[in-house]
Design a protein around this motif. Structure first.
Motif: not given
Length: 265
Positions: A23-31, A143-155
């Motif tokens: 979601p980084y730098y993506h506009p918020l959506e009503a969903c 870091p946003t400059s690398g692969p997004n492993n945040l979902p794995l970290i959170l899981d």
């Protein structure tokens, strides 16, 4: 979640194609997002920590990570944590003025509590610290400059956040006792960035408490560059050889406690 009050209705389910994992730098959506993801598992069906830290093969397949690779990554971090503590313990816990009145508190008592991992990968450093019984709280930064492993970290049950290190990190100054980064310098220098490594070091200096520690692991050339910058910041810095690698080195730094000069009235 956004609620559109003007239309008098609540948020709808997001479209299948919407990427809720980045979601980084993506506009918020009503969903409401994430309902179409294979990660959508009821909380009562998820194992609790520490077993949750080692996800099953099926759960790792959602993230495109092999089970054997995660196990090997965990073993490497366990060894790294032992090495880090063997380097820091004699420096941190030897007759330190901030130690409490008891004769020999179990380290780390109050000298290393808040840890920032600037390039968290799969959260292996966090997992190894907890398995080693270290009484620490870790913020895993992807870091946003690398692969997004945040979902794995959170899981895995860890705290984490996506962040662009060319921006200020959203926290108070002097928040962290230990700042750690493995492969971070290589990641940041591999791409054309709108900031320099010097700018990032200034931000680390802001986040680090006086007498706090920085541990960087990277290629020899980048570590030497980092040592020069650390010296400019008046950090105490030393380069440590890594026995298992001839191409990489450690940089261990401490931010000094600078006393204000008292002038005669």
């Amino acid at each position: 979640i956004l609620i559109n009050r003007s239309q008098g209705s609540g948020p709808s389910i997001c479209k299948v194609g919407r990427d809720v994992e980045s979601p980084y730098y993506h506009p918020l959506e009503a969903c409401i997002g994430g309902t179409h993801s294979r990660r959508w598992i009821p909380i009562e069906k998820r194992p609790k920590w520490p077993s949750r830290a080692t996800l099953s093969s099926n759960e790792l397949a959602v993230h495109g990570v092999l089970y054997d690779y995660l196990i090997e990554d965990g073993l490497n971090w366990k060894s790294a944590v032992r090495n880090y503590w063997s380097l820091l313990s004699p420096l941190i816990f030897s007759d330190h003025p901030k130690r409490p009145g008891v004769e020999d508190p179990v380290p780390p008592y109050n000298m290393v509590r808040n840890v920032l991992d600037m390039n968290a990968h799969f959260g292996g450093f966090n997992s190894a610290l907890l398995e080693a019984g270290k009484s620490v709280w870790v913020m895993n930064v992807v870091p946003t400059s690398g692969p997004n492993n945040l979902p794995l970290i959170l899981d895995r049950g860890f705290l984490g956040v996506l962040h662009d290190w060319c921006e200020a990190f959203p926290t108070y100054p002097r928040t962290y006792d230990l700042v750690h980064a493995e492969g971070f310098l290589s990641l940041e220098t591999a791409k054309q960035r709108r900031c320099s490594i010097v700018d990032v070091f200034y931000e680390i200096d802001r986040l680090l408490r006086p007498e706090g520690w920085v541990i960087l692991r990277d290629t020899t050339s980048l570590i030497e560059t980092a040592r020069t910058i650390a010296t400019r910041l008046k950090w105490e810095a030393r380069v440590v050889e890594i026995e298992s690698s001839s191409d990489e080195k450690l940089l261990v730094c401490q931010k000094p406690f600078v006393k204000r000069r008292s002038y005669p009235s």
